[in-house]
Design an enzyme around this catalytic site. Structure first.
Site, PDB file in Angstrom:
ATOM      1  N   GLU A 179       0.837  -1.196   0.000  1.00 39.34           N
ATOM      2  CA  GLU A 179       0.000   0.000   0.000  1.00 39.34           C
ATOM      3  C   GLU A 179       0.876   1.251   0.000  1.00 39.34           C
ATOM      4  OE1 GLU A 179      -2.204  -0.712   3.547  1.00 39.34           O
ATOM      5  OE2 GLU A 179      -3.641  -2.027   2.552  1.00 39.34           O
ATOM      6  N   ASP A 200      -4.859  -8.332   6.536  1.00 40.86           N
ATOM      7  CA  ASP A 200      -5.859  -9.308   6.095  1.00 40.86           C
ATOM      8  C   ASP A 200      -5.276 -10.702   5.950  1.00 40.86           C
ATOM      9  OD1 ASP A 200      -7.935  -7.534   6.000  1.00 40.86           O
ATOM     10  OD2 ASP A 200      -7.789  -7.149   3.857  1.00 40.86           O
TER      11      ASP A 200
END
Length: 402
Positions: free
Chosen positions: A153, A170
């Site tokens: 990210e 996640d």
């Protein structure tokens, strides 16, 4: 500044936008002139795998707010079309590097998003009229469930500051390190696993008593694709939904007769909040004047793993910082035992039987000990993030699987 909440938490199987990273300035006068309009992002394949690698550069234009993708030349194109049910998105894959090679992506200034990397197969994205459906292999029927992939990210803001991190919020899957080189030539790197680290994480999760081994997903050909974060495993019905409940009872009971002191800002050690659990089972915090400034009902296991629900952290200067401190301390199993939070000694983390062992095992196998094992793993600066206010280039290195 740093990334204070994971983009990954806001991107689910639903059609959602890639938001700005919370806490990141969009203007930086010191880097406005020097920052390149297209920042070179070098993706190097040292994975020792023979699969074809595919790359995707997706995100939000910070000027227009439009969702879109970037091609190999660095051109941002907004998504268009979409339907209900979602329709397949155009193929925007960029061929990645072969073994030992490097592919250069070009990140437009003023963009926040993700770099996906997949091995052997292209990822499948879908469009709705107002959003993009991204891979969510923890969800039943997800089209990408049997693909080996991961992401990093980033935010490359309008002023030219770059924030880039690896993410395990996640899932844990593809070993990769992120780095940024500044205008002075100095390079910062994080997210690199120790030798054999990927197997070590999988094996440690497999051997942890309880439901932890259920978090591992293995493809039919024997490839261990990923370890789901426990919150995602809980959502998939593969993890104990009451895992933290006994610990939470102990914590809330502890602070009936003991004061919890939260000092959420390291640079402001005199800004303290005092917490006590009332007869109504609400943990209330007061400021230096004695005024009540925040209240928390006892959360559920799901709230802890998600750092939301009853631990929701608004983007303010009081409730949010206290909530994120509580959530980090619960994951690290220091709350209820160490009564001033946050705790900055990693030796005190994950020492109890009930703890976030997923995050613990990832941190243990990182060269610098840093990872993003849960949403607020940046409390105390334990996140796998690098930042430069005047970058000249960035790098993602796909590191060996063994």
């Amino acid at each position: 500044m740093r990334i204070t909440r994971k983009l990954v938490r806001l991107l689910t199987a639903a059609a959602l936008s890639l938001p700005l990273v919370a806490g990141v300035s969009t203007l930086s006068a010191s880097s406005a002139v020097a920052a390149p309009d297209l920042l070179p992002l070098n993706v190097t394949n040292n994975s020792n795998r023979g699969d074809q690698v595919y790359l995707y550069l997706l995100g939000t234009n910070l000027t227009t707010g439009r969702l879109g993708y970037v091609n190999s030349a660095g051109t941002f194109t907004p998504w268009s079309g979409g339907s209900n049910p979602p329709s397949p998105a155009p193929d925007v894959a960029i061929n990645g590097p072969g073994g030992g090679g490097t592919t250069v992506l070009r990140v437009p200034r003023g963009m926040s998003g993700r770099v996906y990397m997949s091995f052997g197969q292209k990822l499948k994205f879908f469009l709705t009229p107002d959003g993009l459906v991204q891979p969510a292999p923890w969800a039943g029927g997800d089209a990408n469930r049997d693909i080996l992939f991961d992401w990093s990210e980033f935010t490359y803001d309008l002023g030219g500051s770059l924030f880039i991190n690896s993410s395990q919020v996640d899932m844990f899957s593809v070993p990769h390190a992120v780095a940024v080189t500044g205008a002075t030539g100095a390079t910062q790197e994080t997210g690199r696993l120790v030798s054999g680290g990927r197997d070590a994480v999988f094996n440690a999760v497999r051997d942890q008593p309880g439901d932890w081994s259920k978090l591992i997903y293995t493809r039919a050909d024997g490839t261990r694709l990923r370890v789901l974060a426990p919150g995602k495993g809980l959502d998939a019905g593969q993890f104990n939904a009451s895992y933290f409940d006994g610990y939470l009872n102990t914590v809330w009971d502890t602070y009936r007769n003991t004061t919890l002191t939260v000092v959420p800002f390291e640079a402001e050690p005199n800004k303290k909040f005092s917490g006590r659990t009332g007869t109504d089972n609400v943990l209330r915090f007061t400021d230096s004047t004695g005024a009540t400034v925040a209240s928390f009902q006892k959360p559920a296991t799901r709230d802890v793993f998600g750092c939301d629900g009853k631990l929701q952290a608004p983007n303010d200067q009081v409730v949010g910082p206290i909530a994120r401190t509580l959530c980090a301390a619960l994951h690290r199993s220091t709350l209820g035992y160490l009564h001033t939070q946050p705790t900055y000694s990693a030796n005190d983390f994950y020492t109890r039987a009930i703890s976030d062992h997923y995050s613990a095992k990832i941190h243990k196998n990182m060269v610098d000990g840093k990872a993003y094992g849960f949403a607020f793993d940046d409390v105390g600066h334990f996140e796998s993030l690098v930042h430069d206010g005047n970058p000249s280039s960035a790098r993602i290195t796909l590191t060996p699987f063994q």
